[in-house]
Design a protein around this motif. Structure first.
Motif, PDB file in Angstrom:
ATOM      1  N   SER A 160      -2.686   0.997  12.219  1.00 54.43           N
ATOM      2  CA  SER A 160      -3.485   0.176  10.833  1.00 54.43           C
ATOM      3  C   SER A 160      -3.538   1.234   9.619  1.00 54.43           C
ATOM      4  O   SER A 160      -3.859   0.534   8.909  1.00 54.43           O
ATOM      5  CB  SER A 160      -4.913  -0.150  11.417  1.00 54.43           C
ATOM      6  OG  SER A 160      -4.922  -0.698  12.657  1.00 54.43           O
ATOM      7  N   LEU A 161      -3.379   2.447   9.912  1.00 53.16           N
ATOM      8  CA  LEU A 161      -3.684   3.578   8.750  1.00 53.16           C
ATOM      9  C   LEU A 161      -2.850   3.217   7.603  1.00 53.16           C
ATOM     10  O   LEU A 161      -3.261   3.476   6.376  1.00 53.16           O
ATOM     11  CB  LEU A 161      -3.490   4.564   9.144  1.00 53.16           C
ATOM     12  CG  LEU A 161      -4.572   5.408   9.921  1.00 53.16           C
ATOM     13  CD1 LEU A 161      -4.332   7.004  10.597  1.00 53.16           C
ATOM     14  CD2 LEU A 161      -5.938   5.486   8.973  1.00 53.16           C
ATOM     15  N   GLY A 195      -4.083   0.929   4.677  1.00 53.42           N
ATOM     16  CA  GLY A 195      -5.074   1.270   3.598  1.00 53.42           C
ATOM     17  C   GLY A 195      -6.414   0.989   4.199  1.00 53.42           C
ATOM     18  O   GLY A 195      -6.575   0.394   5.127  1.00 53.42           O
ATOM     19  N   SER A 196      -7.342   1.404   3.490  1.00 52.53           N
ATOM     20  CA  SER A 196      -8.840   1.332   4.142  1.00 52.53           C
ATOM     21  C   SER A 196      -9.534   0.208   3.285  1.00 52.53           C
ATOM     22  O   SER A 196     -10.825   0.136   3.362  1.00 52.53           O
ATOM     23  CB  SER A 196      -9.665   2.495   4.141  1.00 52.53           C
ATOM     24  OG  SER A 196      -9.677   3.267   2.925  1.00 52.53           O
ATOM     25  N   SER A 197      -8.988  -0.280   2.298  1.00 47.45           N
ATOM     26  CA  SER A 197      -9.731  -1.378   1.204  1.00 47.45           C
ATOM     27  C   SER A 197     -10.036  -2.672   1.967  1.00 47.45           C
ATOM     28  O   SER A 197     -10.837  -3.442   1.394  1.00 47.45           O
ATOM     29  CB  SER A 197      -9.101  -1.545  -0.021  1.00 47.45           C
ATOM     30  OG  SER A 197      -7.587  -1.982   0.278  1.00 47.45           O
ATOM     31  N   ASN A 222       0.898  -1.244   0.063  1.00 51.18           N
ATOM     32  CA  ASN A 222      -0.059  -0.007  -0.092  1.00 51.18           C
ATOM     33  C   ASN A 222       0.885   1.281  -0.079  1.00 51.18           C
ATOM     34  O   ASN A 222       1.617   1.314   0.904  1.00 51.18           O
ATOM     35  CB  ASN A 222      -1.089  -0.067   1.201  1.00 51.18           C
ATOM     36  CG  ASN A 222      -1.888   1.080   1.177  1.00 51.18           C
ATOM     37  OD1 ASN A 222      -2.603   1.380   0.093  1.00 51.18           O
ATOM     38  ND2 ASN A 222      -1.546   1.786   2.243  1.00 51.18           N
ATOM     39  N   TRP A 270      -7.321  -3.639  10.336  1.00 53.16           N
ATOM     40  CA  TRP A 270      -7.947  -2.883  10.937  1.00 53.16           C
ATOM     41  C   TRP A 270      -8.845  -3.530  12.121  1.00 53.16           C
ATOM     42  O   TRP A 270      -8.891  -3.108  13.243  1.00 53.16           O
ATOM     43  CB  TRP A 270      -9.164  -2.160  10.179  1.00 53.16           C
ATOM     44  CG  TRP A 270      -8.570  -1.088   9.411  1.00 53.16           C
ATOM     45  CD1 TRP A 270      -7.913  -1.102   8.085  1.00 53.16           C
ATOM     46  CD2 TRP A 270      -8.405   0.323   9.788  1.00 53.16           C
ATOM     47  NE1 TRP A 270      -7.588   0.065   7.698  1.00 53.16           N
ATOM     48  CE2 TRP A 270      -7.390   1.077   8.530  1.00 53.16           C
ATOM     49  CE3 TRP A 270      -8.772   1.149  10.907  1.00 53.16           C
ATOM     50  CZ2 TRP A 270      -7.281   2.334   8.432  1.00 53.16           C
ATOM     51  CZ3 TRP A 270      -8.370   2.490  10.551  1.00 53.16           C
ATOM     52  CH2 TRP A 270      -7.878   3.186   9.446  1.00 53.16           C
ATOM     53  N   TRP A 293     -10.637  -5.228   5.587  1.00 57.59           N
ATOM     54  CA  TRP A 293     -10.794  -5.250   7.088  1.00 57.59           C
ATOM     55  C   TRP A 293      -9.804  -5.633   7.934  1.00 57.59           C
ATOM     56  O   TRP A 293      -9.747  -5.500   9.204  1.00 57.59           O
ATOM     57  CB  TRP A 293     -12.123  -5.971   7.478  1.00 57.59           C
ATOM     58  CG  TRP A 293     -12.236  -7.274   6.834  1.00 57.59           C
ATOM     59  CD1 TRP A 293     -12.349  -8.057   5.605  1.00 57.59           C
ATOM     60  CD2 TRP A 293     -11.823  -8.409   7.760  1.00 57.59           C
ATOM     61  NE1 TRP A 293     -12.202  -9.103   5.563  1.00 57.59           N
ATOM     62  CE2 TRP A 293     -11.942  -9.549   6.920  1.00 57.59           C
ATOM     63  CE3 TRP A 293     -11.725  -8.385   9.034  1.00 57.59           C
ATOM     64  CZ2 TRP A 293     -11.578 -10.784   7.344  1.00 57.59           C
ATOM     65  CZ3 TRP A 293     -11.391  -9.722   9.521  1.00 57.59           C
ATOM     66  CH2 TRP A 293     -11.508 -10.990   8.658  1.00 57.59           C
TER      67      TRP A 293
END
Length: 592
Positions: free
Chosen positions: A560-561, A564-566, A481, A571, A568
């Motif tokens: 966790s950032l 990425g946020s794509s 990422n 996170w 789960w």
């Protein structure tokens, strides 16, 4: 309605139940119905006493009239004959008896007066603290005794010393024997009072935590399964929930004896570092019998030595990619080692005395296997719980992160690690270094002072921390990422904010538990509870109930950032674990 004789807050003498000894107490309240006074002894014990069991301080001042002591050692002194006053001419028989009787009477009167002025036993506080009673130093009484009484007491002791030596040039055998007996009596009373202090409070039925036996069974079987499923999901190209459950490998593929040997070698190396005579030695919090165990603080030195060994291995060309390729096998090996260790801990706890058991133990075999039955299991001076709390798992977490960084460079053919991997490694390295640098603070945590050492702490320290906390780095190896520098700057700010809250709150908590009389804590406010403890309600602890957990959660968000946020996976593990940590530690606000 009969009137009260003593007011709230008044310092008086209260009789200890079942004895004839009176100790200094403070009146807390009065029940007009039962006519009982609630008093607090100097060691913090709260009891209900009748009015005739309480006497004012003035009734214990020096008396002129003599009363016969009931102590056998003092009665025995009246029958013993005194030795000759001088090596010369012997006095008449009647004179000898008269002098001996007069001498014994004086000593008896002096001892009786000293006995009356005894103060209650106060357990030695943790650290180099000064015990305080209602905010005042312990050696100062609220009702100050006039200087005249102090001088009279000094003169009395001086006179007693003179009387005991004026009749011979050598100590008398009888007096030596009396002193030895008095010393034994004092030690016995001290030990008995220390034990009874903890036995006065009635034992109430405890509600088992984690849902009792069904809950701990679910945790013991569920957490390892959850961990393996999470790692298997992460190894897929698309780790989304649409691909759940992941394909399961054969059981024989998960076990490798060589991997288990590496785990065992790692544990033994860290144990060797723990035994090195470097670092200062401190005392822990008082145990139920008043003892305080000693701990050597050399975790940071162990981290430095481990870093030197890892650096040497890298320089010599040792292939660390083996750890990444066998990560599932290492996870299973650590779990097996944890189970074996937990069985050993439970079996040895069956032979320890009751005073060495954990306050959290229940008597149920399944629950005690999970929560831990023995509070401080030790092999000689080697403290198993304290060692596992910070060493193998926490330092192993940093090593695994380094392995993932090298694996990313190899698999993705990078000359340097990605910015996301650098951020994850740096953030988590700061967390570990902070824990090892502030190693002494762990001695006041619930893990050390309340929980026994069982499956819960063993699995958490040796499996959950190194293999779940490193999940962000493990994820980035196969799922790169790219992070921009502006976003990286925001992540760094978020991490530092969480760290400031985390470290500030924990430092206040640790300092308050060690020494609430520290001048640096004078600005903090506390509230007194019905259990006799004081809760910290200002400073960091005046903003939220658990500021240390808030800082923990913010730092977990920063870890966790970079992933990425794509997806789960990274996170969920970070936030889930930190949320569970809030419920699992069960520590209320700092109390003393």
């Amino acid at each position: 309605m009969p009137s009260r004789k003593f007011a709230d807050g008044e310092v008086v003498r209260g009789r200890w139940p079942g004895s004839s000894l009176y100790y200094e107490v403070e009146i807390l309240s009065h029940d007009s119905t039962s006519q009982l006074y609630t008093v607090k002894y100097k060691d913090g014990t709260e009891l209900e006493l009748k009015e005739n069991d309480i006497k004012p301080l003035t009734s214990f001042r020096q008396r002129k009239s003599g009363s016969t002591s009931s102590s056998p050692s003092r009665r025995r002194g009246n029958r013993s004959r005194s030795r000759s006053r001088s090596p010369g001419r012997r006095p008449p028989k009647d004179a000898r008896r008269s002098a001996s009787a007069s001498h014994q009477a004086d000593i008896k009167e002096a001892r009786r007066e000293v006995e009356v002025k005894l103060t209650p036993l106060v357990l030695k506080p943790f650290g180099n603290s000064i015990s305080r009673y209602n905010g005042e130093p312990e050696h100062i009484e609220r009702n100050d005794v006039p200087h005249k009484n102090t001088q009279e007491k000094f003169n009395l002791l001086q006179e007693s010393s003179y009387i005991s030596t004026q009749y011979s040039l050598r100590p008398r055998r009888e007096e030596i024997r009396l002193k030895e007996m008095d010393s034994k009596e004092e030690k016995f009373v001290t030990k008995e009072l220390a034990v009874r202090t903890f036995e006065v409070t009635p034992i109430r039925a405890k509600d088992l935590e984690f849902g009792g036996v069904p809950g701990v069974l679910l945790i013991m079987f569920g957490l390892p399964v959850f961990l393996f499923l999470l790692l298997l999901m992460c190894k897929q190209k698309d780790p989304s929930l649409l691909n759940f459950p992941p394909p399961l490998p054969a059981l024989y593929e998960l076990w490798e004896t060589r991997v288990f040997g590496v785990c065992l070698l790692w544990f033994l190396i860290q144990a060797l570092f723990y035994l090195l005579p470097i670092g200062k030695v401190v005392e822990g919090t008082p145990l139920i019998d008043g003892r305080r165990l000693k701990y050597r603080l050399n975790g940071f030195y162990a981290f430095i030595l481990t870093s030197a060994i890892i650096g040497t291995c890298l320089f010599q060309g040792v292939e660390f990619h083996y750890v990444y390729r066998h990560f599932l096998q290492f996870t299973l090996a650590a779990t097996v080692f944890c189970v074996v260790l937990s069985v050993y801990l439970y079996m040895r706890s069956l032979k320890v005395p009751r005073k060495d058991l954990s306050p959290a133990s229940s008597g149920n075999a399944v629950y005690d296997f999970f929560i831990g039955r023995e509070l401080n299991p030790r092999i000689g001076t080697f403290d198993l719980k304290y060692f596992c709390e910070l060493r193998p798992g926490l330092i192993g977490w940093v090593v695994i992160n380094l392995v993932m960084l090298l694996a990313e460079m190899k698999i993705q053919s990078r000359a340097v690690p990605s910015l996301a991997m650098i951020l994850v490694n740096s953030f988590q390295l700061l967390y570990v270094v902070d824990a090892l640098w502030n190693e002494e603070a762990v001695l006041t945590t619930m893990d050390i002072i309340h929980d026994g050492f069982g499956f819960m702490l063993a699995f958490g320290d040796l499996v959950w921390v190194p293999f779940i906390y490193s999940f962000q780095a493990f994820y980035l190896v196969s799922h790169p990422n790219e992070v921009s520098w502006p976003m990286a700057s925001l992540m760094i700010v978020l991490k530092l904010c969480g760290y400031v809250i985390f470290r500030g709150a924990n430092s206040q908590k640790n300092a308050f538990r060690k020494n609430p009389s520290d001048p640096k804590l004078a600005h903090l406010k506390t509230i007194h509870t019905s259990t006799g403890k004081n809760l910290l309600v200002s400073g960091w602890w005046g903003f939220v109930r658990h500021p240390n957990y808030l800082g923990d959660l913010i730092m977990a968000l920063a870890w966790s950032l970079p992933c990425g946020s794509s997806v789960w996976d990274p996170w969920t593990t970070a936030v889930y674990f930190k949320t569970q940590n809030v419920g699992a530690e069960r520590a209320m606000q700092p109390a003393l």
